[in-house]
Design a protein around this motif. Structure first.
Motif, PDB file in Angstrom:
ATOM      1  N   MET A   1       0.858  -1.185   0.000  1.00  0.00           N
ATOM      2  CA  MET A   1       0.000   0.000   0.000  1.00  0.00           C
ATOM      3  C   MET A   1       0.892   1.231   0.000  1.00  0.00           C
ATOM      4  O   MET A   1       1.749   1.375   0.875  1.00  0.00           O
ATOM      5  CB  MET A   1      -0.892  -0.031   1.243  1.00  0.00           C
ATOM      6  CG  MET A   1      -1.626   1.232   1.524  1.00  0.00           C
ATOM      7  SD  MET A   1      -2.850   1.052   2.850  1.00  0.00           S
ATOM      8  CE  MET A   1      -1.945   0.303   4.162  1.00  0.00           C
ATOM      9  N   LYS A   2       0.682   2.097  -0.987  1.00  0.00           N
ATOM     10  CA  LYS A   2       1.482   3.309  -1.066  1.00  0.00           C
ATOM     11  C   LYS A   2       0.803   4.407  -0.243  1.00  0.00           C
ATOM     12  O   LYS A   2      -0.401   4.659  -0.426  1.00  0.00           O
ATOM     13  CB  LYS A   2       1.602   3.735  -2.524  1.00  0.00           C
ATOM     14  CG  LYS A   2       2.770   4.630  -2.788  1.00  0.00           C
ATOM     15  CD  LYS A   2       3.009   4.785  -4.266  1.00  0.00           C
ATOM     16  CE  LYS A   2       4.160   5.766  -4.464  1.00  0.00           C
ATOM     17  NZ  LYS A   2       4.433   6.044  -5.839  1.00  0.00           N
ATOM     18  N   LEU A   3       1.575   5.018   0.653  1.00  0.00           N
ATOM     19  CA  LEU A   3       0.987   6.053   1.508  1.00  0.00           C
ATOM     20  C   LEU A   3       1.045   7.411   0.827  1.00  0.00           C
ATOM     21  O   LEU A   3       1.906   7.652  -0.027  1.00  0.00           O
ATOM     22  CB  LEU A   3       1.744   6.103   2.840  1.00  0.00           C
ATOM     23  CG  LEU A   3       1.717   4.818   3.676  1.00  0.00           C
ATOM     24  CD1 LEU A   3       2.550   4.998   4.945  1.00  0.00           C
ATOM     25  CD2 LEU A   3       0.292   4.420   4.043  1.00  0.00           C
ATOM     26  N   ARG A   4       0.121   8.270   1.251  1.00  0.00           N
ATOM     27  CA  ARG A   4       0.097   9.637   0.708  1.00  0.00           C
ATOM     28  C   ARG A   4       0.723  10.591   1.721  1.00  0.00           C
ATOM     29  O   ARG A   4       0.611  10.371   2.929  1.00  0.00           O
ATOM     30  CB  ARG A   4      -1.345  10.071   0.442  1.00  0.00           C
ATOM     31  CG  ARG A   4      -1.978   9.317  -0.700  1.00  0.00           C
ATOM     32  CD  ARG A   4      -3.486   9.579  -0.743  1.00  0.00           C
ATOM     33  NE  ARG A   4      -4.125   8.898  -1.862  1.00  0.00           N
ATOM     34  CZ  ARG A   4      -4.414   7.600  -1.884  1.00  0.00           C
ATOM     35  NH1 ARG A   4      -4.140   6.835  -0.834  1.00  0.00           N
ATOM     36  NH2 ARG A   4      -4.978   7.048  -2.931  1.00  0.00           N
ATOM     37  N   ARG A   5       1.324  11.648   1.180  1.00  0.00           N
ATOM     38  CA  ARG A   5       1.949  12.651   2.051  1.00  0.00           C
ATOM     39  C   ARG A   5       0.849  13.443   2.758  1.00  0.00           C
ATOM     40  O   ARG A   5      -0.061  13.968   2.119  1.00  0.00           O
ATOM     41  CB  ARG A   5       2.801  13.594   1.193  1.00  0.00           C
ATOM     42  CG  ARG A   5       3.767  14.454   1.933  1.00  0.00           C
ATOM     43  CD  ARG A   5       4.449  15.382   0.943  1.00  0.00           C
ATOM     44  NE  ARG A   5       5.370  14.669   0.081  1.00  0.00           N
ATOM     45  CZ  ARG A   5       6.650  14.505   0.368  1.00  0.00           C
ATOM     46  NH1 ARG A   5       7.165  14.998   1.484  1.00  0.00           N
ATOM     47  NH2 ARG A   5       7.446  13.860  -0.459  1.00  0.00           N
ATOM     48  N   GLY A   6       0.927  13.523   4.081  1.00  0.00           N
ATOM     49  CA  GLY A   6      -0.071  14.288   4.835  1.00  0.00           C
ATOM     50  C   GLY A   6       0.518  15.610   5.312  1.00  0.00           C
ATOM     51  O   GLY A   6       1.303  16.243   4.594  1.00  0.00           O
ATOM     52  N   GLU A   7       0.191  15.984   6.520  1.00  0.00           N
ATOM     53  CA  GLU A   7       0.618  17.276   7.072  1.00  0.00           C
ATOM     54  C   GLU A   7       2.137  17.300   7.304  1.00  0.00           C
ATOM     55  O   GLU A   7       2.727  16.320   7.728  1.00  0.00           O
ATOM     56  CB  GLU A   7      -0.095  17.465   8.427  1.00  0.00           C
ATOM     57  CG  GLU A   7      -0.064  18.884   8.946  1.00  0.00           C
ATOM     58  CD  GLU A   7      -0.729  18.946  10.323  1.00  0.00           C
ATOM     59  OE1 GLU A   7      -0.198  19.657  11.190  1.00  0.00           O
ATOM     60  OE2 GLU A   7      -1.760  18.274  10.515  1.00  0.00           O
ATOM     61  N   THR A   8       2.740  18.454   7.013  1.00  0.00           N
ATOM     62  CA  THR A   8       4.175  18.620   7.251  1.00  0.00           C
ATOM     63  C   THR A   8       4.377  19.748   8.253  1.00  0.00           C
ATOM     64  O   THR A   8       3.734  20.799   8.147  1.00  0.00           O
ATOM     65  CB  THR A   8       4.894  18.976   5.933  1.00  0.00           C
ATOM     66  OG1 THR A   8       4.753  17.877   5.048  1.00  0.00           O
ATOM     67  CG2 THR A   8       6.365  19.229   6.145  1.00  0.00           C
ATOM     68  N   LYS A   9       5.240  19.521   9.253  1.00  0.00           N
ATOM     69  CA  LYS A   9       5.502  20.591  10.219  1.00  0.00           C
ATOM     70  C   LYS A   9       6.932  20.488  10.727  1.00  0.00           C
ATOM     71  O   LYS A   9       7.564  19.438  10.637  1.00  0.00           O
ATOM     72  CB  LYS A   9       4.508  20.532  11.371  1.00  0.00           C
ATOM     73  CG  LYS A   9       4.569  19.256  12.175  1.00  0.00           C
ATOM     74  CD  LYS A   9       3.492  19.225  13.237  1.00  0.00           C
ATOM     75  CE  LYS A   9       3.604  17.925  14.023  1.00  0.00           C
ATOM     76  NZ  LYS A   9       2.526  17.675  14.917  1.00  0.00           N
ATOM     77  N   VAL A  10       7.397  21.610  11.284  1.00  0.00           N
ATOM     78  CA  VAL A  10       8.751  21.620  11.845  1.00  0.00           C
ATOM     79  C   VAL A  10       8.658  21.113  13.274  1.00  0.00           C
ATOM     80  O   VAL A  10       7.762  21.495  14.031  1.00  0.00           O
ATOM     81  CB  VAL A  10       9.353  23.034  11.785  1.00  0.00           C
ATOM     82  CG1 VAL A  10      10.681  23.094  12.531  1.00  0.00           C
ATOM     83  CG2 VAL A  10       9.548  23.453  10.334  1.00  0.00           C
ATOM     84  N   GLY A  11       9.583  20.265  13.667  1.00  0.00           N
ATOM     85  CA  GLY A  11       9.595  19.756  15.030  1.00  0.00           C
ATOM     86  C   GLY A  11      11.030  19.582  15.490  1.00  0.00           C
ATOM     87  O   GLY A  11      11.970  19.841  14.733  1.00  0.00           O
ATOM     88  N   TYR A  12      11.187  19.181  16.762  1.00  0.00           N
ATOM     89  CA  TYR A  12      12.537  18.996  17.320  1.00  0.00           C
ATOM     90  C   TYR A  12      12.648  17.591  17.892  1.00  0.00           C
ATOM     91  O   TYR A  12      11.849  17.199  18.752  1.00  0.00           O
ATOM     92  CB  TYR A  12      12.812  20.050  18.397  1.00  0.00           C
ATOM     93  CG  TYR A  12      12.991  21.432  17.790  1.00  0.00           C
ATOM     94  CD1 TYR A  12      14.279  21.918  17.520  1.00  0.00           C
ATOM     95  CD2 TYR A  12      11.894  22.228  17.452  1.00  0.00           C
ATOM     96  CE1 TYR A  12      14.444  23.170  16.939  1.00  0.00           C
ATOM     97  CE2 TYR A  12      12.048  23.474  16.862  1.00  0.00           C
ATOM     98  CZ  TYR A  12      13.330  23.938  16.606  1.00  0.00           C
ATOM     99  OH  TYR A  12      13.507  25.162  16.015  1.00  0.00           O
ATOM    100  N   LEU A  13      13.650  16.842  17.397  1.00  0.00           N
ATOM    101  CA  LEU A  13      13.861  15.466  17.864  1.00  0.00           C
ATOM    102  C   LEU A  13      14.641  15.482  19.170  1.00  0.00           C
ATOM    103  O   LEU A  13      15.651  16.184  19.294  1.00  0.00           O
ATOM    104  CB  LEU A  13      14.685  14.685  16.840  1.00  0.00           C
ATOM    105  CG  LEU A  13      13.968  13.994  15.681  1.00  0.00           C
ATOM    106  CD1 LEU A  13      15.000  13.236  14.842  1.00  0.00           C
ATOM    107  CD2 LEU A  13      12.909  13.035  16.188  1.00  0.00           C
ATOM    108  N   THR A  14      14.174  14.684  20.125  1.00  0.00           N
ATOM    109  CA  THR A  14      14.908  14.570  21.394  1.00  0.00           C
ATOM    110  C   THR A  14      15.906  13.428  21.261  1.00  0.00           C
ATOM    111  O   THR A  14      15.854  12.659  20.304  1.00  0.00           O
ATOM    112  CB  THR A  14      13.940  14.270  22.548  1.00  0.00           C
ATOM    113  OG1 THR A  14      13.264  13.045  22.248  1.00  0.00           O
ATOM    114  CG2 THR A  14      12.913  15.371  22.713  1.00  0.00           C
ATOM    115  N   GLY A  15      16.793  13.331  22.235  1.00  0.00           N
ATOM    116  CA  GLY A  15      17.828  12.291  22.194  1.00  0.00           C
ATOM    117  C   GLY A  15      17.243  10.897  22.154  1.00  0.00           C
ATOM    118  O   GLY A  15      17.823   9.976  21.565  1.00  0.00           O
ATOM    119  N   ASP A  16      16.060  10.693  22.802  1.00  0.00           N
ATOM    120  CA  ASP A  16      15.495   9.340  22.846  1.00  0.00           C
ATOM    121  C   ASP A  16      14.552   9.048  21.668  1.00  0.00           C
ATOM    122  O   ASP A  16      13.802   8.078  21.696  1.00  0.00           O
ATOM    123  CB  ASP A  16      14.765   9.114  24.178  1.00  0.00           C
ATOM    124  CG  ASP A  16      13.643  10.127  24.406  1.00  0.00           C
ATOM    125  OD1 ASP A  16      13.394  10.952  23.486  1.00  0.00           O
ATOM    126  OD2 ASP A  16      13.022  10.104  25.475  1.00  0.00           O
ATOM    127  N   GLY A  17      14.576   9.904  20.657  1.00  0.00           N
ATOM    128  CA  GLY A  17      13.783   9.632  19.447  1.00  0.00           C
ATOM    129  C   GLY A  17      12.405  10.264  19.452  1.00  0.00           C
ATOM    130  O   GLY A  17      11.680  10.179  18.471  1.00  0.00           O
TER     131      GLY A  17
END
Lengths: 125, 378
Positions: A1-17
């Motif tokens: 199943m090919k997924l579609r691109r949904g909402e895009t936003k800027v975020g910040y990754l923490t050390g634990d993922g």
């Protein structure tokens, strides 16, 4: 199943993922000096988070890199499920092919056909 | 797109298998092992229905369309074969039991590009044991004479195959091949009737005798030659997969114009898919039967019978045992091959392994040097 691109936003990754939203990080640095702000932000990695959705609009995957251009997934136990659905469909077909087929047999066979079509549509989407 | 066009394209429809007559009295023979019941009221195809079937095929075929007169015995309705040729230029072929072949008909077929692809006959005493006329008399005398008439035509001889049916009570394969080759057939297929019982050791001995008869070389049977070749390089042979293909490429047309997945479902409502006027009206058999049998020997359904897992012939198993419809007739399930199929296959594979070894022994010895590597067996 090919997924579609949904909402895009800027975020910040923490050390634990984990991901922290941009607004939260902004709140953390607000009122701090530039050096303090840099110190806080250095504990995170700024990413562009994209949610990937199925045809029903349900989120199925998240990517954190703009170089990801497409994602395809296979439903878990797809083969087993397909076999079950085909067996049900075959049983339904046999039942409605008999001279004494009841309305209930027809209902069950049609339900099996719909279930198989929907499943394969999902798999082959 | 038209739903029928969509399905015909997906299934690669290119041929219709015509049943010109069905029901009681539809065939001039009453073979013991025929997969058709030929019961119920007799129905004959009309010329109008034949024309409509040809129109249907012209409309929906993918690639070159062709007609194959199949059942129950096409020569019984000779006028329909003539009418088909008058109506279309498409390729026409037929399967026949040979009883109603005449010199005039063979000449006409030669002049009108109608090909006898399959002549069903068993050979000698075994033929008379199973292939009897409707009046209960043996048919070998008339059929063998007509077969020789057919083989006098260079055209027909170049494409016809003698198709014998092998039932498990007789293991004299050499005798069968000898009889059919003796008539002059260049191509012979002796196909096991797997609805009956076979014993693998006896099957193995029968194929070993056949190997010896052909000096461990090629036979007139593609079926046997292909298996020996597969076994020659068994390690690299691919899993056979499913060779049945019901619903793929060829659909059967009944005298009333109804369409079935294939000839094995002509007498059963379970494989009816529509008719030549309305096209496909029931898609369910394509999934419930065709797609389901394609799961055989795949990740979805690797071992349809528990004993498949340790089977010595698994790699060479032809999917649903050649024929989903036969499996259903015997076991009620397309995916469960009759025991007769498994016993025959195991016996055949075991014999072909020995046959392949003997054939290797007939090849030149490995030669030394680079040419030895290229042309030798080293």
């Amino acid at each position: 199943m090919k997924l579609r691109r949904g909402e895009t936003k800027v975020g910040y990754l923490t050390g634990d993922g984990g991901t922290v939203e941009r607004g939260v990080v902004l709140g953390m640095v607000q009122g701090k000096t530039l050096a303090e702000g840099k110190e806080i932000v250095s504990g995170y990695e700024k990413v562009t988070e994209t949610v990937w959705i199925d045809k029903r609009g349900e989120p199925q995957a998240i990517s954190h890199d703009p170089s990801v251009v497409s994602i395809s997934i296979k439903p878990g136990n797809a083969e087993e499920r397909q076999r079950e659905l085909l067996d049900e469909l075959k049983a339904g077909l046999e039942a409605i092919s008999k001279d004494d087929a009841s309305l209930d047999d027809i209902r069950r066979a049609l339900a099996a056909q719909i279930a198989y079509s929907e499943f394969m549509e999902l798999v082959n989407d | 797109m038209d739903k029928t066009k969509e399905i015909a394209t997906k299934q690669g429809l290119n041929r219709l298998l015509l049943f010109t007559e069905t029901g009681e009295g539809a065939c001039n023979m009453a073979c013991q092992y025929c997969f058709l019941g030929k019961a119920g009221s007799n129905q004959k195809m009309t010329v109008e229905i034949l024309h409509k079937a040809i129109d249907f095929l012209n409309l929906y075929a993918v690639g070159q369309p062709s007609l194959h007169f199949f059942g129950t015995e096409p020569l019984k309705n000779w006028d329909l074969i003539v009418a088909a040729r008058e109506y279309t230029n498409m390729m026409i072929s037929l399967t026949t039991n040979g009883v109603a072949l005449t010199k005039e008909r063979i000449d006409w077929m030669d002049n009108n590009n109608v090909k006898v692809y399959i002549l069903s006959l068993d050979g000698g005493e075994e033929h008379n044991a199973n292939r009897i006329l409707r009046n209960n008399t043996p048919s070998w005398e008339v059929v063998s004479k007509n077969a020789q008439l057919l083989l006098q035509s260079p055209k027909q001889r170049s494409w016809v195959t003698a198709r014998g049916t092998w039932s498990g009570h007789d293991y004299d394969l050499v005798g069968r091949f000898g009889e059919l080759e003796g008539l002059g057939f260049p191509s012979v297929q002796v196909v096991p009737d797997v609805t009956g019982s076979f014993e693998r050791d006896k099957v193995k001995d029968a194929y070993l005798e056949l190997g010896e008869y052909y000096a461990w070389g090629a036979t007139p049977s593609k079926f046997v030659n292909d298996m020996v070749q597969r076994v020659m390089d068994e390690e690299n042979a691919k899993q056979e997969g499913n060779k049945c293909g019901t619903g793929r490429g060829i659909w059967a047309v009944s005298p009333d114009g109804s369409l079935s997945l294939c000839q094995l479902y002509e007498e059963s409502t379970v494989g009816k898919i529509g008719d030549i006027w309305n096209g496909i009206t029931s898609e369910m058999p394509f999934a419930a039967i065709s797609e389901r049998v394609n799961t055989y020997h795949t990740d979805i359904n690797p071992y349809p019978k528990p004993e498949c897992e340790g089977c010595t012939a698994y790699k060479h198993c032809q999917g649903v045992g050649w024929c989903a419809g036969i499996n259903r007739q015997v076991n009620g399930d397309e995916l469960v091959a009759p025991d007769g199929y498994c016993e025959h296959l195991i016996g055949m594979v075991e014999a072909c392994r020995i046959w392949a070894d003997k054939q290797r022994g007939r090849l030149p010895k490995p030669r030394a040097g680079i040419l030895g590597h290229l042309y030798g067996r080293g």
